[in-house]
Scaffold this motif. Sequence first.
Motif, PDB file in Angstrom:
ATOM      1  N   SER A  94      40.940   0.877  21.959  1.00 57.24           N
ATOM      2  CA  SER A  94      41.522   0.252  20.941  1.00 57.24           C
ATOM      3  C   SER A  94      42.947   0.887  20.736  1.00 57.24           C
ATOM      4  N   HIS A 153      46.456  -8.293  34.026  1.00 53.68           N
ATOM      5  CA  HIS A 153      46.869  -9.122  32.611  1.00 53.68           C
ATOM      6  C   HIS A 153      48.035  -8.758  32.318  1.00 53.68           C
ATOM      7  N   LYS A 178      48.537  -6.368  18.699  1.00 48.13           N
ATOM      8  CA  LYS A 178      47.274  -7.145  19.325  1.00 48.13           C
ATOM      9  C   LYS A 178      47.481  -7.234  20.914  1.00 48.13           C
ATOM     10  N   ALA A 179      48.538  -7.646  21.310  1.00 49.21           N
ATOM     11  CA  ALA A 179      48.883  -7.996  22.590  1.00 49.21           C
ATOM     12  C   ALA A 179      48.689  -6.710  23.588  1.00 49.21           C
ATOM     13  N   HIS A 181      46.711  -4.391  22.720  1.00 48.65           N
ATOM     14  CA  HIS A 181      45.119  -4.012  22.622  1.00 48.65           C
ATOM     15  C   HIS A 181      44.601  -4.867  23.599  1.00 48.65           C
ATOM     16  N   ARG A 182      44.830  -6.013  23.700  1.00 46.70           N
ATOM     17  CA  ARG A 182      44.443  -7.105  24.547  1.00 46.70           C
ATOM     18  C   ARG A 182      44.538  -6.667  26.096  1.00 46.70           C
ATOM     19  N   ASP A 185      42.163  -3.924  26.563  1.00 45.36           N
ATOM     20  CA  ASP A 185      40.782  -4.531  26.814  1.00 45.36           C
ATOM     21  C   ASP A 185      40.434  -5.175  27.950  1.00 45.36           C
ATOM     22  N   LYS A 186      41.335  -6.172  28.535  1.00 44.99           N
ATOM     23  CA  LYS A 186      41.332  -6.843  29.789  1.00 44.99           C
ATOM     24  C   LYS A 186      41.252  -5.695  30.838  1.00 44.99           C
ATOM     25  N   ALA A 327      47.030 -17.156  22.075  1.00 48.40           N
ATOM     26  CA  ALA A 327      46.182 -17.417  23.056  1.00 48.40           C
ATOM     27  C   ALA A 327      46.854 -18.237  24.188  1.00 48.40           C
ATOM     28  N   GLU A 330      49.909 -16.236  25.772  1.00 43.07           N
ATOM     29  CA  GLU A 330      49.176 -15.119  26.728  1.00 43.07           C
ATOM     30  C   GLU A 330      48.819 -15.672  28.069  1.00 43.07           C
ATOM     31  N   ASP A 401      38.479 -17.629  27.078  1.00 39.48           N
ATOM     32  CA  ASP A 401      39.536 -17.208  25.921  1.00 39.48           C
ATOM     33  C   ASP A 401      39.951 -18.468  25.251  1.00 39.48           C
TER      34      ASP A 401
END
Length: 445
Positions: A94, A153, A178-179, A181-182, A185-186, A327, A330, A401
């Motif tokens: 996170s 990513h 957020k980006a 974290h994304r 996460d990916k 989304a 991205e 997604d």
Amino acid sequence: CSETLLKFTSQVSRELSSLRNFDRDMSGQTVPADFSGHMLDLDEDEDLEVFSKNTSRADGSPMPNSPSSMVNQYRLEEDEEEQQDANTKDLFISVDNPESHVTAIETFIMYRVVTRTMRSEFDSSEYEVRRRYQDFLWLRSRLEENHPTLIVHPLPEKFVMKGMVERFNDDFIETRRKALHRFLDKISEHPILSYSQHLKVFLTAQELTSHRKQGPGFLSRMGETVRAVANSVRGLRSRPEEFTVMQEYVEDFSNKICSVDKVTQRIIKEQREYLDELKQYGPTYTQWAGSEEDLLEPLKGVAGCVERCSKETEEQIQHLSEVLVPALHEYVLCAETLKAVMRRRDNIQAEFEAKNEALASRKADQEALQEEVDGLADRVELANNALKGDWSRWQDSMRTDLKSAFMSTAEKNMEYYEKCLAVWESFLLSQRVEPAEQKDVEDTS
């Protein structure tokens, strides 16, 4: 309003139909030539049949008879898939708690990165470190260097995003958090990248300075760039058909996702202008009510309806900005990443072909050249296999997604139109004249 709602539900159906066409496998099937065109060419009456109460599935069971029930069905299936993924995952990362740091030279944001894992190669089950944007760039560049034909990513752009006036305002920081974290996460879900030693260092080392100095030097990077340029100029003799199909798919996907992203941005801009008009519209009715005693209640009622619709419109704009736009953008960046991966694969093959030609034309040093050619042949095979394996995984992730973003947007739009419809219906009910009141009015006249 009811007509508007029906048109919107029709549009949702067309979007879902177009998305299903867009999701087809590449094996002998084509991607629609014009994403927006396909959504507009369908017969509106056919689309409205989706919501007919008499519609049934092929097995005879009834279809959902309202847009809301359709959304709930998709949501249930999506939640079940996410639960299954969570049960098999063993690395959780996170990114939160951004802090601003000011030095004599620069101002930057540090983010907290918390990792929880059950993997045996980690010495502890939990780690907490602080990272800035440059550290994320370092990680991504190392992953690309070590795995040139895997799809890493993308990160958010380095500079201020469009529409952001102040570089470090709260909205920009939260969007970037957020980006980031994304991104992690990916990476944590990737079957190969998640086991990278560089990722482990990024997640566990308190300081990255010494590790960042261990990367390839400037001359080494220049050499790689020169070879890549030479290979691109030389070109390929024979790219395998499957990678040509991938290349065409990437170009087509890039054109469509960029187009959808731009149109969505324009729609949000128009919605904001509409909201500004509504905010001027409502008070006008209120002021008018002050000079029209006989129309006092209807005018106040309209003003109240406009005000409530303004709030709903504001929420809808916020949802589009925070859910759909990120989304789409991205995957605009993902399209550029895919193009770069395809170029790197082609460069590896071009280098192999060049060495193979040199081996055939030169008699001297053939043994040394043969070793190089054999090594490059292995590298080409590894690159091809890596890209083919990652391609299928990326497509599944992309479709999941984007489908989730489309469904969430459809749900929010239906909620928006239903609420606005209810607002105006309540106004009509409030203005209905009862029979007794009507008779009194007639007697008076």
